[in-house]
Structures are given as C-alpha cells and as structure tokens.
Enzyme design. Sequence first.
Site, mmCIF file in Angstrom:
data_model
loop_
_atom_site.group_PDB
_atom_site.id
_atom_site.type_symbol
_atom_site.label_atom_id
_atom_site.label_comp_id
_atom_site.label_asym_id
_atom_site.label_seq_id
_atom_site.Cartn_x
_atom_site.Cartn_y
_atom_site.Cartn_z
ATOM 1 N N CYS A 1 0.840 -1.197 0.000
ATOM 2 C CA CYS A 1 0.000 0.000 0.000
ATOM 3 C C CYS A 1 0.877 1.249 0.000
ATOM 4 C CB CYS A 1 -0.883 0.020 1.238
ATOM 5 S SG CYS A 1 -1.928 -1.427 1.360
ATOM 6 N N ARG B 1 5.175 0.440 -6.269
ATOM 7 C CA ARG B 1 5.110 -0.488 -5.127
ATOM 8 C C ARG B 1 4.126 -1.631 -5.372
ATOM 9 N NH1 ARG B 1 6.602 2.356 -0.112
ATOM 10 N NH2 ARG B 1 4.998 1.270 1.062
ATOM 11 N N TRP C 1 -2.958 -2.573 -1.728
ATOM 12 C CA TRP C 1 -2.567 -3.929 -2.169
ATOM 13 C C TRP C 1 -3.344 -4.855 -1.267
ATOM 14 C CZ3 TRP C 1 0.259 -8.190 -0.148
ATOM 15 C CH2 TRP C 1 0.710 -9.090 -1.111
ATOM 16 N N ASN D 1 -1.626 1.242 5.889
ATOM 17 C CA ASN D 1 -0.748 0.252 5.249
ATOM 18 C C ASN D 1 -0.369 -0.734 6.345
ATOM 19 O OD1 ASN D 1 1.091 -1.197 3.802
ATOM 20 N ND2 ASN D 1 2.646 0.412 3.714
ATOM 21 N N GLY D 2 -0.557 -2.027 6.108
ATOM 22 C CA GLY D 2 -0.199 -3.033 7.117
ATOM 23 C C GLY D 2 -1.413 -3.887 7.438
ATOM 24 N N GLU E 1 17.798 -17.336 -8.367
ATOM 25 C CA GLU E 1 17.532 -15.937 -8.723
ATOM 26 C C GLU E 1 17.057 -15.824 -10.156
ATOM 27 O OE1 GLU E 1 17.009 -13.334 -7.245
ATOM 28 O OE2 GLU E 1 17.293 -11.756 -8.719
ATOM 29 N N LYS F 1 13.497 -14.191 -11.252
ATOM 30 C CA LYS F 1 13.373 -13.092 -12.228
ATOM 31 C C LYS F 1 12.385 -13.466 -13.314
ATOM 32 C CE LYS F 1 14.748 -10.142 -10.479
ATOM 33 N NZ LYS F 1 14.991 -10.642 -9.210
ATOM 34 N N GLU G 1 8.646 -13.861 -11.956
ATOM 35 C CA GLU G 1 7.945 -12.694 -11.400
ATOM 36 C C GLU G 1 7.604 -11.652 -12.452
ATOM 37 O OE1 GLU G 1 9.924 -10.269 -8.484
ATOM 38 O OE2 GLU G 1 11.889 -10.643 -9.334
ATOM 39 N N HIS H 1 17.288 -36.966 -8.566
ATOM 40 C CA HIS H 1 16.446 -37.385 -7.426
ATOM 41 C C HIS H 1 14.990 -36.994 -7.626
ATOM 42 C CE1 HIS H 1 20.051 -38.578 -5.299
ATOM 43 N NE2 HIS H 1 20.588 -37.415 -5.632
ATOM 44 N N LYS I 1 6.863 -3.813 -4.618
ATOM 45 C CA LYS I 1 8.310 -3.609 -4.533
ATOM 46 C C LYS I 1 8.792 -3.876 -3.110
ATOM 47 C CE LYS I 1 12.440 -2.496 -5.781
ATOM 48 N NZ LYS I 1 13.212 -3.489 -6.569
HETATM 49 C C1 AGP Z 1 12.779 -9.737 -6.199
HETATM 50 O O1 AGP Z 1 12.952 -9.338 -7.539
HETATM 51 C C2 AGP Z 1 11.523 -9.203 -5.574
HETATM 52 N N1 AGP Z 1 11.368 -7.825 -5.790
HETATM 53 C C3 AGP Z 1 11.393 -9.608 -4.110
HETATM 54 O O2 AGP Z 1 11.648 -10.987 -3.996
HETATM 55 C C4 AGP Z 1 12.352 -8.871 -3.145
HETATM 56 O O3 AGP Z 1 13.675 -9.265 -3.381
HETATM 57 C C5 AGP Z 1 11.967 -9.230 -1.711
HETATM 58 O O4 AGP Z 1 10.654 -8.797 -1.473
HETATM 59 C C6 AGP Z 1 12.912 -8.628 -0.645
HETATM 60 O O5 AGP Z 1 12.892 -7.225 -0.724
HETATM 61 P P1 AGP Z 1 14.030 -6.393 0.109
HETATM 62 O O6 AGP Z 1 15.354 -6.718 -0.510
HETATM 63 O O7 AGP Z 1 13.639 -4.971 -0.066
HETATM 64 O O8 AGP Z 1 13.960 -6.862 1.533
#
Ligand code: AGP
Length: 620
Positions: A2, A27, A75, A101-102, A493, A497, A500, A516, A615
């Site tokens: 949010c 965000r 959100w 927010n929260g 990673e 990428k 997402e 396995h 974000k």
């Molecule tokens: C990764 O591309 C995402 N944006 C997400 O996994 C992110 O890395 C994760 O939410 C952690 O965020 P931070 O590094 O701000 O703690």
Amino acid sequence: MCGIVGYIGHQDAWPIILEGLQRLEYRGYDSAGIAIIDHAGELQFRKTVGKVNGLISNGQEDWIQGSIGLGHTRWATHGRPSHANAHPHTDCSRRIAVVHNGIVENFLELKRGLLASGHRFSSETDSEVISHLIEEGMDRGLDFEAAFLNMGQAVQGSSAITAMLRGEEGMLCALRLGYAGGIVVAHRENQGIIGSDLPAILPLLRLQPLGEPVGFLDAGEMAVVTREGVKYRDLAGNHIDKQLRVVVPEDVLIDKGGYRHFMLKEIMEQPQSVAGALRERVDFEAGLVVLPDFPISDQDVTNLQRVMLIGCGTSLHAAQVGRHLVERLAGLPAEAESASEFRYRDPYIDERTLVIAVAQSGETADTVSAMQMVREKGGRLITICNVDGSQATRLAEGTLLMRSGIEIGVASTKTFITALTLLNLLATYLGQVRGTLDRQQSRQIVDSLAQCPRLIGEMLADTTLYQRLARRFHTYNNFLFLGRGINAPIAMEGALKLKEISYIHAEGYHAGEMKHGPIALIDQGMATLALAPRDALYDKVVNNIKEVKARDGVVLAVGTQGDEELAGMVDEMLPIPAAPEILIPLLATVPLQLLAYHIALQRGCDVDQPRNLAKTVTVE
Ligand code: AGP
C-alpha cells in the site's frame, strides 16, 4: 505494498496527492482513492479499482477542490479489490478519513466491539476499524488528536496510518506501529506532506531546494501535521524531539533515463552500481578492503563463532551466495535462511553470532522483524541495504549502504548485484581481520572486484542475443534453472526473475538434485537453463546437461566465453567473460536478468509492475 500520501497547505491538494500516488505505483497495488476536505469543510471521496489514473476521467475539472487531503494505493490483504474496500475509509458520521498500510491483527475483536456499540461498516477490510475507533474516542469526548492516539494504543500489529478530520481544524495525524511500511513527513512554507516513502513526497520537495530535513517515523511514533508545523509524539503521548534526516538528490532521482522500463535502466546501471559499492571501501594501493565505519571491533570479529545471513526473495539469494563467501574467505561457519523462517524458529544467537540482513528496501516486514529478534537475543547485527533511514538501517549496528540509487522496478536487479559486491567486500574484510586471508589473497580479490564494472559493461553492450532467445522461448510455460555450489543461488535468482515478470513457471534447483526427481519433468515443453561456467564443478554440471539432452530436453547454458565444448552440447549458449570464481555469481546473473526481461517483453507483461507483486513487502 500500500501507498500513503497526505497533504495540508494552501495549494490544491488533489494534484499533489495524485502525483504522489503515481510516484508510488511502482510499489504494486490493485485499487486507489483520494479524500479531500472541500471548501465547505466536508469530506469528499473518490475511489477506483485498478490504476490511479482511474481517479481522473476528465482532467482538471475532475479535481475535488480543497487544500487538505489523503490518498492511498491499496494492495489487498483483507477483502478483494473493490470500491468499498479501497481507501480512504471513514466512520459512521463521515467526519474522519483514514488510510492504512499493514495489518490490524486484532481487527476481528475490535470490529465485534464496535458493531456491538452500534457502528456500521461499509467494507470487508481490517483498516476500516481504525476510523470507527477514532470516532468512538471522539464520541467519548476526546479531541481528534487524542482520539487518534487512543486508537494507536488499541490497534495491534504492524501498521502505518494517516487520518484527518473534516472541518477547518486543519490537521493530519500519522502513526507508525511495528515494522510495517514507513511514514515520511516534510514541512515547508506552511505546507505539510506525508508519504510512505520519499518518492511520494517528491511533489512538495520538488518545489523546494533539496537538502531540507524530513522526519522518518520509527515504530511507536506519531506525527501531528498542521500548516504551522509538525509535532512528534510517542504512543504514550509524550513529546519527541525527533532527529530529522536531510534529503539528498540521489534519494529522489526518479526517471527512466530514456529506457523503455525502469528494470532495463536498472540492469544497465549495474556497472556503476558495482563501482559505487566499491567506492571508499577498497584501498587499491594496499590491495585491501577497508570498512572504516564497521561497528564491530577487530577483537569481536576475531571472537565470532558463526555467521547467519537472512533476507527474502532476491535478497535471500544474495544471502545464500554470501554464505559461500563467508565460509571460503573468512573461515567462519555460515548459514543462509529466509527471514520469514528465521524469525519464527527461535534460533540460537549470542554475542559471538554475526547476523547479516540483506534488504534492498530496508522495510521488508519479515526481515525487519527478524532483525528486531536478533537485537533482543544479543546477536551482532549488520545490514546490507539500499535505503538510508529505513527501518533496517536503524535497527542494525552498522549498515553497508548499497548506494545504488532508488530501484523502481519491482524485480530487483542492480541492488542484487550490489549486494553480492558488498558481501564479497564484507567476507574479505572479515577474512583480513581474522587472518584467514593473506595480503596476496586480499589483493587478488580486490583486483577481481575492480574488474567487475568493466566485465558487466561488456556483457550489456550487446543484448541482441536475448531478444533472439526471447523470440524462441517466450512460449514455454516451464523452465528449470540448474546451478551448483556458489552458483546454485543464482539459479534460484534466475528462476525468480523469470517467474515474477513473465509469469512463466520457473524453478531453481541444485543441479545435483536432478536425478532425485526433477529429471522426470524433462520433455519438449520444459526448457532447462544450466549455469556451467568453467569452475571447479564444471564437469558435474556438464553431466547434468548430458542427462537432460539424453532425454531430448532443450538446454540453454550460461558458460564461459569461448567454451566451444559446452556450446557444442547445448541448444543455446549465454556467454560470460572468463573471471575468478568468486565473481561468477555476479557475472552469471546478468544474462538471466536480460533473458527474463526480454521474454517478459515478448509476452506483453508489465515489466516494472508485475501483477500481484509489490516492490516492498511490508506485510507478514
Ligand atoms: C525480487 O525481484 C523481488 N522484488 C522480491 O523478492 C524482493 O527481493 C523481496 O521482497 C525482498 O525485498 P528487500 O530486498 O527490499 O527486503
């Protein structure tokens, strides 16, 4: 997550709040709303499901006139995206507007009590209880500020809350509970602005020279913002002499720089991100890593018994690479774990345990809460973070700032590469202090890191290969990413990428695990990407590639430039420059970022704001 924007002053509130919300779009959200106190002192609301632009259909004549307002991008946590659930929320008598927010963890109990005393709700959200709690306090004779504070004492969980009262009282109240998303407060020339983070309050700051102070609320702090100024109080109502922070240009630089997406811009910025991370932390003459403000004494570093690295998502992958670096360079037992697991398993931590929290935003609820636990257990705590003034930087004993500049793309790229750079520096520094690295070894590491910006730049010079690969592979619905040793987290990673931003199902796997189980997945519809640089485990990965090829699987390989043997055994080769082993995770990441980006483009996905994602994940 949010986003919150609030304004009080002498200008039209609507365009300032709207721009603030637009700057918070990165965000991630699914609905939005604005409330304005109009010139008659009445509260006017406008909400939309979907993008912020849904709030304005006919341009300026659509504005609600007034000079005090609140805005919000939601959100969804409790209650699906809808007009009714969009913020701002109000009370029974439409006197109060609230954005949140929260998560209100005790909202069911609070809602039951409020319903029993006759309150009527218009949404499914937990947030709406906040406006009714304030109303109830005022019905009991408290003024708005006291009723707001009273609400803060009743609400449990991590929240960032801002509220206003209709009429000409002219006041915004903001509160931060726990480690949810932040609240930033700025005040200039009889104008006050509140935002979830710096980009949200840009509209006002842009009117003034940067370098002026802003207030970042800590957990349990409240701000009362009027045209005359800002008062800070704690939850008991005591005045706080708040330490303000000066905004610097890189805090607020937001621009695509001519690139089509922020994510591509941030990928292209990686050479300077690495260079920025190295700046003033390497003595190239002496061939040593120097961390002048490292808060743990040499004696205490020598006495360390173990290192635990934590983070979420991409930051967890960085932590997993860091674990290899710490063991190899500093000779310390190390483990890496998701902060969301670490915080709940009651780990053994003492003063000889060093915890390294990787957190680009410094606001991820799970990571910040895990850091709080480390503090309570007496462990040593460092953070690798990109946002100075964030919760993580205030909880840690010391911060290795990424200095990457703000990262807008939801998919982390430059901050991941920078985190790996800093983990190399930190592991080397620990090795220097503990004597597990001699001068020559330190110099080799320093010289290798110094090559990184150039080597990454060479890989970014021509990305046509990835456009071709995207045309070939964007129709695949399943990808397997394989890696071994220090490159296994890079496989994770690469999978993250891709999934997402392109929504393709992608899994990162330890290559040795293939036989396995996962090898059962191999068929024409499954693309396998193997990390096969010329390192100590090369032959093992080649065996895995052969196992996949023997079952008619399609294989892409990240391999060392010029490795014709590898190129001859796979369907596609993604080359990286020959480099010392510790640099390979950094270098091998770049092809995976570009592959994910171009495939997402081919699939017409929203690269910078992928669906369902935020974000910064400030809810647990
Ligand atoms: C990764 O591309 C995402 N944006 C997400 O996994 C992110 O890395 C994760 O939410 C952690 O965020 P931070 O590094 O701000 O703690």
